[in-house]
Design a protein around this motif. Sequence first.
Motif, PDB file in Angstrom:
ATOM      1  N   GLY A 241       0.783  -1.233   0.000  1.00 50.41           N
ATOM      2  CA  GLY A 241       0.000   0.000   0.000  1.00 50.41           C
ATOM      3  C   GLY A 241       0.810   1.275   0.000  1.00 50.41           C
ATOM      4  O   GLY A 241       0.303   2.328  -0.390  1.00 50.41           O
TER       5      GLY A 241
ATOM      6  N   ASN B 191       3.093   0.535  -4.224  1.00 50.04           N
ATOM      7  CA  ASN B 191       2.049   1.394  -4.775  1.00 50.04           C
ATOM      8  C   ASN B 191       2.627   2.738  -5.240  1.00 50.04           C
ATOM      9  O   ASN B 191       2.398   3.180  -6.369  1.00 50.04           O
ATOM     10  CB  ASN B 191       0.967   1.594  -3.700  1.00 50.04           C
ATOM     11  CG  ASN B 191       0.195   2.868  -3.862  1.00 50.04           C
ATOM     12  OD1 ASN B 191      -0.312   3.176  -4.919  1.00 50.04           O
ATOM     13  ND2 ASN B 191       0.107   3.629  -2.797  1.00 50.04           N
ATOM     14  N   GLN B 192       3.416   3.392  -4.388  1.00 55.35           N
ATOM     15  CA  GLN B 192       3.929   4.709  -4.729  1.00 55.35           C
ATOM     16  C   GLN B 192       5.066   4.652  -5.748  1.00 55.35           C
ATOM     17  O   GLN B 192       5.222   5.561  -6.574  1.00 55.35           O
ATOM     18  CB  GLN B 192       4.360   5.444  -3.462  1.00 55.35           C
ATOM     19  CG  GLN B 192       3.174   5.758  -2.552  1.00 55.35           C
ATOM     20  CD  GLN B 192       3.497   6.791  -1.492  1.00 55.35           C
ATOM     21  OE1 GLN B 192       4.461   7.545  -1.602  1.00 55.35           O
ATOM     22  NE2 GLN B 192       2.681   6.832  -0.446  1.00 55.35           N
TER      23      GLN B 192
ATOM     24  N   TYR C  73       3.327   4.365  -9.002  1.00 58.20           N
ATOM     25  CA  TYR C  73       2.659   5.616  -9.356  1.00 58.20           C
ATOM     26  C   TYR C  73       3.644   6.640  -9.908  1.00 58.20           C
ATOM     27  O   TYR C  73       3.416   7.220 -10.982  1.00 58.20           O
ATOM     28  CB  TYR C  73       1.947   6.190  -8.126  1.00 58.20           C
ATOM     29  CG  TYR C  73       1.476   7.608  -8.304  1.00 58.20           C
ATOM     30  CD1 TYR C  73       0.458   7.919  -9.207  1.00 58.20           C
ATOM     31  CD2 TYR C  73       2.062   8.647  -7.585  1.00 58.20           C
ATOM     32  CE1 TYR C  73       0.036   9.229  -9.378  1.00 58.20           C
ATOM     33  CE2 TYR C  73       1.640   9.957  -7.750  1.00 58.20           C
ATOM     34  CZ  TYR C  73       0.627  10.239  -8.644  1.00 58.20           C
ATOM     35  OH  TYR C  73       0.219  11.538  -8.815  1.00 58.20           O
TER      36      TYR C  73
ATOM     37  N   VAL D 141      -9.917   3.475  -8.866  1.00 62.12           N
ATOM     38  CA  VAL D 141      -9.678   2.854  -7.557  1.00 62.12           C
ATOM     39  C   VAL D 141     -10.976   2.361  -6.906  1.00 62.12           C
ATOM     40  O   VAL D 141     -11.028   1.224  -6.418  1.00 62.12           O
ATOM     41  CB  VAL D 141      -8.929   3.822  -6.615  1.00 62.12           C
ATOM     42  CG1 VAL D 141      -8.979   3.327  -5.170  1.00 62.12           C
ATOM     43  CG2 VAL D 141      -7.476   3.963  -7.056  1.00 62.12           C
TER      44      VAL D 141
ATOM     45  N   ASN E 190      -0.531   0.643  -9.928  1.00 65.73           N
ATOM     46  CA  ASN E 190      -0.555   1.389  -8.669  1.00 65.73           C
ATOM     47  C   ASN E 190      -1.968   1.453  -8.109  1.00 65.73           C
ATOM     48  O   ASN E 190      -2.193   1.243  -6.916  1.00 65.73           O
ATOM     49  CB  ASN E 190      -0.011   2.804  -8.920  1.00 65.73           C
ATOM     50  CG  ASN E 190      -0.682   3.843  -8.052  1.00 65.73           C
ATOM     51  OD1 ASN E 190      -0.485   3.901  -6.848  1.00 65.73           O
ATOM     52  ND2 ASN E 190      -1.491   4.681  -8.671  1.00 65.73           N
TER      53      ASN E 190
ATOM     54  N   TYR F 212      -3.217  -0.036  -4.562  1.00 64.47           N
ATOM     55  CA  TYR F 212      -3.795   0.890  -3.596  1.00 64.47           C
ATOM     56  C   TYR F 212      -5.205   0.463  -3.200  1.00 64.47           C
ATOM     57  O   TYR F 212      -5.583   0.545  -2.024  1.00 64.47           O
ATOM     58  CB  TYR F 212      -3.825   2.300  -4.174  1.00 64.47           C
ATOM     59  CG  TYR F 212      -4.323   3.337  -3.195  1.00 64.47           C
ATOM     60  CD1 TYR F 212      -3.619   3.610  -2.028  1.00 64.47           C
ATOM     61  CD2 TYR F 212      -5.498   4.044  -3.439  1.00 64.47           C
ATOM     62  CE1 TYR F 212      -4.067   4.564  -1.121  1.00 64.47           C
ATOM     63  CE2 TYR F 212      -5.960   4.997  -2.538  1.00 64.47           C
ATOM     64  CZ  TYR F 212      -5.236   5.251  -1.393  1.00 64.47           C
ATOM     65  OH  TYR F 212      -5.696   6.181  -0.493  1.00 64.47           O
TER      66      TYR F 212
ATOM     67  N   TYR G 185      -4.923  -2.347  -0.845  1.00 66.17           N
ATOM     68  CA  TYR G 185      -4.511  -1.822   0.463  1.00 66.17           C
ATOM     69  C   TYR G 185      -5.704  -1.246   1.232  1.00 66.17           C
ATOM     70  O   TYR G 185      -5.857  -1.491   2.436  1.00 66.17           O
ATOM     71  CB  TYR G 185      -3.439  -0.748   0.263  1.00 66.17           C
ATOM     72  CG  TYR G 185      -3.289   0.203   1.414  1.00 66.17           C
ATOM     73  CD1 TYR G 185      -2.649  -0.179   2.588  1.00 66.17           C
ATOM     74  CD2 TYR G 185      -3.795   1.513   1.325  1.00 66.17           C
ATOM     75  CE1 TYR G 185      -2.513   0.706   3.649  1.00 66.17           C
ATOM     76  CE2 TYR G 185      -3.665   2.394   2.383  1.00 66.17           C
ATOM     77  CZ  TYR G 185      -3.032   1.985   3.542  1.00 66.17           C
ATOM     78  OH  TYR G 185      -2.907   2.855   4.582  1.00 66.17           O
TER      79      TYR G 185
END
Length: 304
Positions: free
Chosen positions: A77, A81-82, A85, A104, A160, A164, A167
């Motif tokens: 998460g 994820n980041q 992104y 999302v 991503n 997310y 998460y």
Amino acid sequence: MNQSNYKAHLALLAANIIYGINYIVAKGIMPHKIGPSAFIFLRILGASLLFWFIRIFVKEKIDKSDYFRLIVCGVLGIAINQLLYFHGLNLTSPIDASIIITAVPVMVLVFSFFLLNEKVTSQKLLGVLIGGIGAFLLIWYGNKLSGTSSVLGNLLVLSNAIFYAFYLVYVKPLMKKYKPITVISWVFLIGFIFVIPFGIPDILATNFSEFTLNTYLVILYVVIGTTFLTYLFNIYALSKVQPSVNGSYIYLQPVVSFIMVSLYAYVFGYKEYAQDINSVKIISCLMVVLGVYLISKTPKKRSI
């Protein structure tokens, strides 16, 4: 609308405006000033320090039985994820990224069905279908359109969004059991530890002597605004309104992104963004927004 709900809506409005602005602002210094992995390293480090500063005043222990869930949330998460992104945003258009991320809530619905056994109505299924087609259309035409779009970048942003969404569903039991600041501080710390091997080489390769005041201001915006404040705003809002209301505010992000890209292209003279607005992206955006609207809309109760 009572006063607490009013403040919650203001918090959500502020969070998603910050997110919407972030697409063009963060992309503005990548990769010529700083690489995506180095940017994520600084982002998670800075936010972790801020969260743990608040955490000092919150005395709460985590049960050993919840360690595994915390680690999964931190790795998937926050870190992965980041990383996905920012690497995706580095390669594609800010508009593409902002549209894809609105999927999302669609993915949250899917994961909630499989992991939490939440019921799925025909209206929500229609929303999944429409939103999915919109996102697919955008990704498929990513390399066929002029501007700064790319299929690889769009796929990374989509990945991503998937992580997310997972998460958001997987962290729910922790949010119910502990105070949100306790969960977020631990999740960010774990995410930072995992991102160190990816971020350090990029940090060492970064020429900080070329940083301008604008570069530092962008990094501060991403750390304090896009990460720290938005998480705090969302925490507050989730304590006052339903998650579906929180999700519906994601609609604002592509709108803000469209406005920012238009300003950059036609007011500030960044011609590379002038071709990022076209009919395919507008149609894709409308389809994704319609899909998310159908998913988050609460059916009206029939009067007897």
